[in-house]
Design a protein around this motif. Structure first.
Motif: not given
Length: 442
Positions: A18-20, A90-92, A305-306, A311-312
């Protein structure tokens, strides 16, 4: 003078679970990003993935720049995480990522799109001429910063309104290279489901829907009548009125097809955001149909969010997609203008031009694309039209046809089967094979 801000990572990372939870795991080398101030008060964001191939280094593979549609759709968001980037939403890891066959440069274009932003709405672009001018500033700085890419074959791939922008950018880039203003090895442009001749799309909506049993005789008459009003406005040079009437025609289509999905006629749109009919006015309706689908809630949460945290470099006052609808509104007068003449100029200049289109796309239907292609003044078009197309096997289904294509001199056309407007999302393996063919790897 424009300024350049950049960020880099030694590795591309993705989040597990999960992202969180925010758990990071390194995946592959080669990633950087940054901002370029293309004008006073106009800041454009880019994101580069170096090619990640087991058989070749990135210096042996092409560089591809991907341009999203809208106008107002984010390449760094939608194109990256929904279509061709190394990770999905989903960052897969994505099995059909274009990064395995090329380095990929995503640019949030025009300014105001995605992470790109303007200090005031007055600084937003009004037409593709401004868009091309801004992009040339970015490309000049990119190739100055990344000198290793100056000799690597460089291609521009695009989707939807991104194709209209890509055509204009390609022409100006060709001129700039000839003048010695930019050092790069520009090798071709690919126009995917592209808004090159808007009226040819609108005028073929009725026949296309009728031929696929999505309109009856009554509906066909209604849609054709609404489309004719758009045609008249275009013929009279009233392009903002044409955009308004285009919205009316969309509504007529929906009323007669029980809300057909303009991006893929075989799927049903269930997004509640798109069904909320609380907004009034044609621009509000157009943005609801063609900008917001590129900014779905889950993607917005990821980008704001993530990814933002990773990236900052995103300013605190910038929200990913926050100016997207303003971008669309600012381009309203330019929206229905054709750029077929620009494609002709590209072909005459010897630029390799590829058109590719999804069989199930309505908004930019294939028969509409074929109409403007037949209008080209390029001398080779007659020979191209007389050629027979060649079938391509679907890489994901042995023995089944995934596409047809034909090519003559510096022009090619790919008919992608079982795909809608977002070809890499619908037919990832076939899109990847097409990429390799266009970039001369297959």
């Amino acid at each position: 003078m424009p300024t350049l801000w950049t960020g880099t990572l030694a590795v591309v990372v993705f989040f597990v679970g999960a992202i969180d939870r925010g758990c990071l795991t390194p995946v592959q080398p080669g990633e950087s990003w940054g901002y370029v101030d293309v004008r006073d008060g106009a800041h454009m964001f880019w994101w580069l993935y170096y090619a990640n191939s087991s058989s070749a280094s990135y210096k042996e593979l092409p560089l591809v720049m991907w341009l999203q549609g809208g106008p107002g759709g984010s390449s760094c968001g939608f194109g990256n995480f929904e279509e061709i980037g190394p990770l999905d939403r989903d960052l897969n890891p994505r099995k059909t990522s274009w990064v395995q066959a090329s380095s990929v440069l995503f640019v949030d274009n025009p300014v105001g799109t995605g992470y790109s932003y303007t200090d005031t709405e007055e600084a937003l672009t009004k037409n593709v001429t401004m868009i091309a001018s801004d992009m040339l500033v970015l490309l000049k700085h990119f190739f100055s910063l990344k000198k290793e890419f100056q000799t690597i074959p460089f291609y521009i791939f695009s989707e939807s309104y991104g194709g209209k922008m890509a055509a204009a950018i390609s022409l100006e880039l060709t001129k700039a290279i000839g003048q010695g203003a930019i050092k790069c090895n520009f090798s071709g442009v690919a126009l995917g489901d592209s808004w090159i001749s808007p009226i040819d799309s609108v005028m073929t909506w009725g026949p296309y829907l009728y031929s696929t049993s999505l309109l009856d005789d009554y509906g066909l008459r209604e849609v054709n009548s609404a489309a004719m009003a758009v045609q008249q406005a275009v013929d009279q040079g009233q392009f903002e009125k044409a955009t308004e009437l285009w919205s009316v025609t969309e509504s007529v289509v929906e009323q007669n097809t029980n809300n057909v999905n303009f991006y893929n006629i075989l799927t049903q749109e269930n997004d509640e955001l798109l069904k909320s009919g609380t907004e009034q006015g044609y621009l509000a309706l157009l943005k609801r149909h063609h900008v917001r689908p590129l900014h779905r809630r889950s993607l917005s949460e990821l980008m704001n969010g993530p990814i933002r945290n990773k990236l900052h470099v995103i300013p605190k006052n910038v929200v990913w997609g926050g100016q997207a609808e303003a971008v669309f509104s600012s381009m309203a007068e330019d929206f229905m203008r054709p750029v077929v003449d620009i494609v002709d100029q590209l072909l005459a200049a010897g630029v390799y031009v590829t058109v590719y289109n999804g069989q199930l796309d309505l908004i930019v239907d294939t028969i509409g694309q074929e109409q403007w292609v037949k209008q080209l003044k390029w001398p080779g078009i007659q020979s191209f039209n007389q050629m027979k197309w060649t079938a391509l096997e679907d890489p994901s289904a042995a023995g089944q046809t995934g596409a047809f294509y034909k090519t003559y001199k510096n022009f090619a056309f790919y008919w992608i089967l079982k795909a809608g407007h977002m070809i890499p999302s619908d037919q990832g393996p076939m899109a990847l094979r097409m990429l390799r063919m266009v970039t001369r790897q297959d």
